[in-house]
Design an enzyme around this catalytic site. Structure first.
Site, mmCIF file in Angstrom:
data_model
loop_
_atom_site.group_PDB
_atom_site.id
_atom_site.type_symbol
_atom_site.label_atom_id
_atom_site.label_comp_id
_atom_site.label_asym_id
_atom_site.label_seq_id
_atom_site.Cartn_x
_atom_site.Cartn_y
_atom_site.Cartn_z
ATOM 1 N N ASP A 1 4.246 0.737 12.152
ATOM 2 C CA ASP A 1 3.091 0.045 11.570
ATOM 3 C C ASP A 1 3.002 -1.421 11.996
ATOM 4 O O ASP A 1 2.047 -2.105 11.640
ATOM 5 C CB ASP A 1 3.129 0.133 10.033
ATOM 6 C CG ASP A 1 2.745 1.514 9.532
ATOM 7 O OD1 ASP A 1 2.281 2.337 10.338
ATOM 8 O OD2 ASP A 1 2.912 1.775 8.321
ATOM 9 N N LYS B 1 0.830 -1.213 0.000
ATOM 10 C CA LYS B 1 0.000 0.000 0.000
ATOM 11 C C LYS B 1 0.861 1.258 0.000
ATOM 12 O O LYS B 1 0.661 2.167 -0.801
ATOM 13 C CB LYS B 1 -0.908 0.004 1.239
ATOM 14 C CG LYS B 1 -1.635 1.322 1.446
ATOM 15 C CD LYS B 1 -2.527 1.297 2.669
ATOM 16 C CE LYS B 1 -1.872 1.719 3.952
ATOM 17 N NZ LYS B 1 -1.567 3.157 4.093
ATOM 18 N N ASN B 2 1.834 1.302 0.907
ATOM 19 C CA ASN B 2 2.600 2.539 1.074
ATOM 20 C C ASN B 2 3.602 2.792 -0.048
ATOM 21 O O ASN B 2 4.210 3.862 -0.100
ATOM 22 C CB ASN B 2 3.323 2.543 2.429
ATOM 23 C CG ASN B 2 2.355 2.793 3.572
ATOM 24 O OD1 ASN B 2 1.176 3.051 3.340
ATOM 25 N ND2 ASN B 2 2.855 2.707 4.799
ATOM 26 N N CYS C 1 -6.010 13.278 12.903
ATOM 27 C CA CYS C 1 -5.899 11.897 12.485
ATOM 28 C C CYS C 1 -5.911 11.057 13.755
ATOM 29 O O CYS C 1 -5.400 11.482 14.788
ATOM 30 C CB CYS C 1 -4.595 11.740 11.723
ATOM 31 S SG CYS C 1 -4.075 10.057 11.524
ATOM 32 N N ARG D 1 -0.114 14.608 13.142
ATOM 33 C CA ARG D 1 0.449 14.391 11.805
ATOM 34 C C ARG D 1 0.414 15.619 10.894
ATOM 35 O O ARG D 1 -0.290 15.657 9.887
ATOM 36 C CB ARG D 1 -0.248 13.209 11.128
ATOM 37 C CG ARG D 1 -0.066 11.934 11.909
ATOM 38 C CD ARG D 1 -0.717 10.756 11.246
ATOM 39 N NE ARG D 1 0.115 10.138 10.237
ATOM 40 C CZ ARG D 1 -0.217 9.025 9.592
ATOM 41 N NH1 ARG D 1 -1.339 8.432 9.846
ATOM 42 N NH2 ARG D 1 0.594 8.513 8.702
ATOM 43 N N ARG E 1 -9.071 -0.528 4.347
ATOM 44 C CA ARG E 1 -8.269 0.531 3.714
ATOM 45 C C ARG E 1 -6.921 -0.010 3.266
ATOM 46 O O ARG E 1 -6.399 0.403 2.236
ATOM 47 C CB ARG E 1 -8.009 1.668 4.723
ATOM 48 C CG ARG E 1 -9.161 2.619 4.901
ATOM 49 C CD ARG E 1 -8.708 3.807 5.731
ATOM 50 N NE ARG E 1 -7.395 4.233 5.287
ATOM 51 C CZ ARG E 1 -6.486 4.832 6.054
ATOM 52 N NH1 ARG E 1 -6.749 5.094 7.299
ATOM 53 N NH2 ARG E 1 -5.324 5.175 5.559
HETATM 54 C C1 UD1 Z 1 4.099 7.030 6.544
HETATM 55 C C2 UD1 Z 1 3.277 5.798 6.294
HETATM 56 C C3 UD1 Z 1 2.660 5.299 7.583
HETATM 57 C C4 UD1 Z 1 3.725 5.086 8.635
HETATM 58 C C5 UD1 Z 1 4.596 6.335 8.783
HETATM 59 C C6 UD1 Z 1 5.789 6.117 9.698
HETATM 60 C C7 UD1 Z 1 2.532 6.135 4.016
HETATM 61 C C8 UD1 Z 1 1.395 6.424 3.094
HETATM 62 N N1 UD1 Z 1 2.237 6.140 5.329
HETATM 63 O O1 UD1 Z 1 3.227 8.036 7.026
HETATM 64 O O2 UD1 Z 1 1.979 4.060 7.318
HETATM 65 O O3 UD1 Z 1 3.118 4.805 9.872
HETATM 66 O O4 UD1 Z 1 5.114 6.743 7.498
HETATM 67 O O5 UD1 Z 1 6.566 5.064 9.250
HETATM 68 O O6 UD1 Z 1 3.632 5.876 3.584
HETATM 69 N N2 UD1 Z 1 5.774 14.912 10.789
HETATM 70 C C9 UD1 Z 1 5.816 16.258 11.059
HETATM 71 N N3 UD1 Z 1 5.724 17.132 10.006
HETATM 72 C C10 UD1 Z 1 5.597 16.709 8.721
HETATM 73 C C11 UD1 Z 1 5.582 15.339 8.457
HETATM 74 C C12 UD1 Z 1 5.668 14.458 9.518
HETATM 75 O O7 UD1 Z 1 5.918 16.671 12.210
HETATM 76 O O8 UD1 Z 1 5.525 17.559 7.825
HETATM 77 C C13 UD1 Z 1 5.883 13.939 11.905
HETATM 78 C C14 UD1 Z 1 4.630 13.078 12.080
HETATM 79 O O9 UD1 Z 1 3.657 13.713 12.860
HETATM 80 C C15 UD1 Z 1 5.221 11.849 12.758
HETATM 81 C C16 UD1 Z 1 6.609 11.737 12.119
HETATM 82 O O10 UD1 Z 1 6.887 13.019 11.573
HETATM 83 O O11 UD1 Z 1 5.355 12.068 14.134
HETATM 84 C C17 UD1 Z 1 6.741 10.709 11.018
HETATM 85 O O12 UD1 Z 1 5.695 10.878 10.104
HETATM 86 P P1 UD1 Z 1 5.822 10.525 8.567
HETATM 87 O O13 UD1 Z 1 7.018 9.670 8.309
HETATM 88 O O14 UD1 Z 1 5.671 11.765 7.769
HETATM 89 O O15 UD1 Z 1 4.526 9.641 8.368
HETATM 90 P P2 UD1 Z 1 3.701 9.557 7.034
HETATM 91 O O16 UD1 Z 1 4.610 9.796 5.890
HETATM 92 O O17 UD1 Z 1 2.453 10.358 7.151
#
Ligand code: UD1
Length: 416
Positions: A304, A22-23, A116, A121, A396
């Protein structure tokens, strides 16, 4: 609303084919925005998030022809560079259209994801990176409105590691003017899969899989045919389910090289694991041993997989400590596991689990995707019947999960 009814106490045995990730599929589908030519994707999993992404791309004007586990995307007629709130709120990964739209069309309007279930996030790192590449960004009426004549290369250092942040900026950089360097980039295998697809489309990217990715912008990308990598989280979920039920299963079409930390923890729990090509065999005899774990970015233990291991620890021999360092509110499955009799205490981002010999079936509610998987695993080991409500979360991100589990010997059925 659909529910799963699970009769506990049946061991998993047999072979299961792992679906596309998925990711990896979600960002790779967004890469179709970057070219006028057709992107043909294989090993595309059949699940709600993929269907939602197809719908979003179609709304923008991408022509999608879907087949069995594959689809063709053509963005030549894309004319509406916008991701509305109702799409982004159901699937946060919709933010991944921002970078590709902006770099190809010079404009994008994407709803802010909002709250979320597993934490706040934010997407500040995505926005900060695009501004460093020359984008003008305004937040208005809950939407990110981004414009740029042509993005330019930049050196961007992430404050913290973000998977989709890295992917969004990598896609923005492939058509930017000059060289972009992403420092403290995510090293997740899905980032590498996206980079490989972009390279197949003519992009110039080096270093994906390390914490420094260098992208030299090109004038345009072309079509390609690409097969999405196997899902490491689905793989891990089936392995944990087999370990919890004291079973013996073989995953096919899997990639053990993306699962090191998960396989290590399963071995520590007492499982015997053998890898041969794309097959992973797990056998568990006796009660699992409790394992401590701490989630962190790849290659460390994935957030995850935290909820599924919590279910395993709940019935394991001994006590364990689970620390969640990625998301601040990712223990929502704990209350539900407690309803099944699990002995878990939470202090901040740490859970202390005292393994019980058995759990008791009950009605529980799924709260997010991986939490749902943990409740299904717990239901398979609990005595009597467990009903898992709100399984739309599960749909999902898992392809035909109850059909795959039933084929392995689980007693699980879906009711309305
Ligand atoms: C992706 C995965 C999700 C997984 C996560 C962590 C996808 C579609 N989803 O989510 O399944 O659980 O990586 O491995 O690939 N953060 C900020 N600012 C930002 C972006 C992130 O503060 O602009 C923080 C988030 O709140 C979190 C951390 O960074 O605490 C990591 O998040 P991130 O790696 O961005 O998660 P996703 O990419 O949303």
């Amino acid at each position: 609303m659909q529910k799963l009814v699970i009769e506990g106490g049946h061991r998993l045995n047999g072979e299961v084919r792992i679906s596309g990730a998925k990711n990896a599929a979600l960002p790779i589908m967004c890469a179709s925005i970057l070219t006028q030519e057709t992107l043909h994707l294989g090993n595309l999993p059949d699940m709600h998030d993929v269907a939602t992404m197809i719908k979003l791309l179609q709304q923008m004007g991408v022509v999608v022809e879907s087949g069995e586990q594959e689809a063709r995307f053509n963005g030549a007629a894309l004319n509406k560079p916008e991701a509305p709130y109702d799409m982004v709120k159901t699937m946060r990964a919709a933010i991944l259209v921002l970078g590709p739209l902006l770099t190809r069309f010079g404009e994008a309007r994407v709803s802010l994801p909002g709250g979320c279930a597993i934490g706040s996030r934010p997407v500040d790192l995505h926005i900060k990176g695009l501004i460093a590449m020359g984008a003008q960004i305004h937040i208005e009426h809950g939407y990110i409105h981004a414009t740029a004549k042509r993005l330019h290369g930049a050196r961007i250092c992430f404050d913290l590691i973000s998977v989709t942040g890295t992917e969004n900026l990598m896609m923005a950089a492939v058509l930017a003017d000059g060289v972009t360097v992403l420092e403290n980039a995510a090293r997740e295998p899905e980032v590498v899969d996206l980079a490989n697809c972009l390279i197949a489309m003519g992009a110039n990217i080096e270093g994906a899989g390390s914490d420094k990715i260098t992208i030299v912008g090109v004038a345009k990308l072309h079509g390609a045919s690409y097969s999405v990598m196997p899902d490491r989280i689905e793989s891990g979920t089936f392995l944990v389910a087999a370990a919890a039920t004291g079973g013996c299963i073989t995953l096919t079409h899997a990639r053990a090289d993306t699962l090191d930390s998960v396989l290590d923890k399963l071995r520590e729990a007492g499982a015997t694991i053998a890898v041969s090509g794309d097959r992973i065999r797990l056998e568990m005899t006796g009660r699992p041993k409790a394992v401590n774990l701490r989630t962190a970015p790849y290659p460390a233990f994935p957030t995850d997989m935290q909820a599924q291991f919590m279910a395993l620890n709940a019935i394991a021999e001994g006590s364990s400590i689970v620390v969640e360092t990625i998301f601040e509110n990712r223990f929502m499955h704990v209350q539900e596991l407690q309803r099944l009799g699990a002995q878990i205490e939470i202090q901040g981002n740490t859970a202390v689990i005292q393994g019980c010999v058995t759990l008791d079936g009950a009605t529980v509610m799924a709260t997010d995707l991986r939490a749902s998987a943990s409740l299904v695993i717990a239901g398979m080991v609990a005595q009597g019947e467990t009903v898992v409500d709100r399984i739309y979360h599960l749909d999902r991100g898992y392809e035909r999960i109850e059909a795959k589990l039933s084929a392995l010997g689980a007693k699980i059925r879906r009711i309305k």
